[in-house]
Design an enzyme around this catalytic site. Structure first.
Site, PDB file in Angstrom:
ATOM      1  N   GLY A 112       0.730  -1.345   0.602  1.00  0.00           N
ATOM      2  CA  GLY A 112      -0.333  -0.334  -0.122  1.00  0.00           C
ATOM      3  C   GLY A 112       0.959   1.304   0.009  1.00  0.00           C
ATOM      4  N   GLU A 115       1.597   1.626  -3.369  1.00  0.00           N
ATOM      5  CA  GLU A 115       0.448   2.178  -3.995  1.00  0.00           C
ATOM      6  C   GLU A 115       0.198   3.677  -3.805  1.00  0.00           C
ATOM      7  OE1 GLU A 115      -1.599  -1.050  -2.455  1.00  0.00           O
ATOM      8  OE2 GLU A 115      -2.381  -2.186  -4.649  1.00  0.00           O
ATOM      9  N   GLU A 135       2.209  -8.121  -1.773  1.00  0.00           N
ATOM     10  CA  GLU A 135       1.089  -8.932  -1.395  1.00  0.00           C
ATOM     11  C   GLU A 135       1.427 -10.714  -1.851  1.00  0.00           C
ATOM     12  OE1 GLU A 135       1.506  -6.072  -2.699  1.00  0.00           O
ATOM     13  OE2 GLU A 135       0.671  -4.968  -2.209  1.00  0.00           O
TER      14      GLU A 135
END
Ligand code: COA
Length: 260
Positions: A112, A115, A135
């Site tokens: 994240g 991201e 992930e």
């Protein structure tokens, strides 16, 4: 506004938002995502904010990912909500802001975290930064836009490799891939990001917002980026900034944009 997990500071047209959970390497839990939404929204609505910088506190991490302790026992439905709510509140929200957002990647940007950096309009990294989407090593896939934005930024084959291996790349490799625009030392990171922000601030904020919109349109399903460009281009002709920009050029002076 007071936040528990972030700091938001305004100085001379720049709003710097710092994720401030260094003991957890700035991992994004739900509360942090909500606070980031509030802070980005407030900065974007404040017309005196010309550029937003997002960074992480401490010397080790930008953001080491979504907070794994929070979602480890989620069900299928909860996992799906986590991704869709996060994308709406933070990742898509940031990518589509009218105010330019620069990610100052000051260390680990994983999951994240990467991201979030990719949702920003562009990225500048310090030389200790390490980036990856790990992930699949946890049995899940990137859920905050990573499977889309990483291939858009670095190409499908490289994105496939990064995601499948769950590996990290260093700042120089990220620069070679086009994932970050510049790499500098840790000490020079914020000065370089702020210098870049000041270059942006000299220009018309209205035209910059229109450019962000047209560029993003090319990556939206069902939208034609060239049509969006024509429409945004036309709208600029009705703005006070366009009048000022062209008049200043013809009068051989520096433009003083009203931002309207
Ligand atoms: N979620 C929750 N907590 C996290 C976290 C995350 N994504 N990343 C780091 N932390 C926490 C650690 O649990 C540790 O907390 P503790 O001191 O209470 O045990 C603290 O941050 C420091 O991390 P630590 O692992 O001890 O640091 P390190 O230098 O040994 O390793 C990393 C750094 C980044 C390699 C390692 O923390 C890591 O792999 N993090 C997870 C990365 C990841 O998979 N992200 C994607 C999530 S979808």
């Amino acid at each position: 506004m007071n936040y528990n997990n972030i700091l938001s500071e305004f100085n001379k047209g720049i709003c710097t938002i710092t994720i401030n959970r260094p003991s957890k390497l700035n991992a994004l839990n739900r509360e942090t995502i909500n606070e980031l939404h509030q802070a980005f929204k407030a900065a974007d609505e404040d017309k005196t904010t010309k550029v937003i910088i997002i960074t992480g506190s401490g010397e080790k991490a930008f953001v080491a990912g979504a907070d794994i302790s929070e979602f480890a026992d989620y069900s299928v439905a909860e996992g799906s909500d986590l991704a869709s709510e996060g994308q709406a509140l933070l990742f898509d929200f940031v990518a589509n802001l009218s105010t330019p957002v620069i990610a100052a990647v000051n260390g680990f940007a994983l999951g994240g975290g990467l991201e979030l950096a990719m949702a920003a309009h562009f990225r500048i990294a310090s030389d200790n930064a390490k980036m990856g989407l790990p992930e699949v090593s946890l049995g899940v896939i990137p859920g905050y836009g990573g499977t889309q934005r990483l291939p858009q930024l670095i190409g499908k084959g490289r994105a496939m490799e990064m995601i499948m291996t769950a590996g990290m790349i260093d700042a120089k490799t990220a620069q070679n891939y086009g994932l970050v625009n510049h790499v500098t030392s840790q000490e020079e990171l914020m000065p370089l990001v702020e210098k870049t922000a000041s270059k942006i601030m000299r220009n018309s904020s209205v035209a910059i917002a229109a450019a962000i919109c047209a560029i993003n349109a090319g990556f939206e399903e069902g939208e034609n980026g060239f049509d969006a460009e024509v429409s945004s281009f036309g709208k600029c002709f009705g703005t006070a900034d366009f009048k000022e920009g062209t008049t200043a050029f013809l009068e051989k002076r520096r433009a003083d944009f009203p931002g309207e």
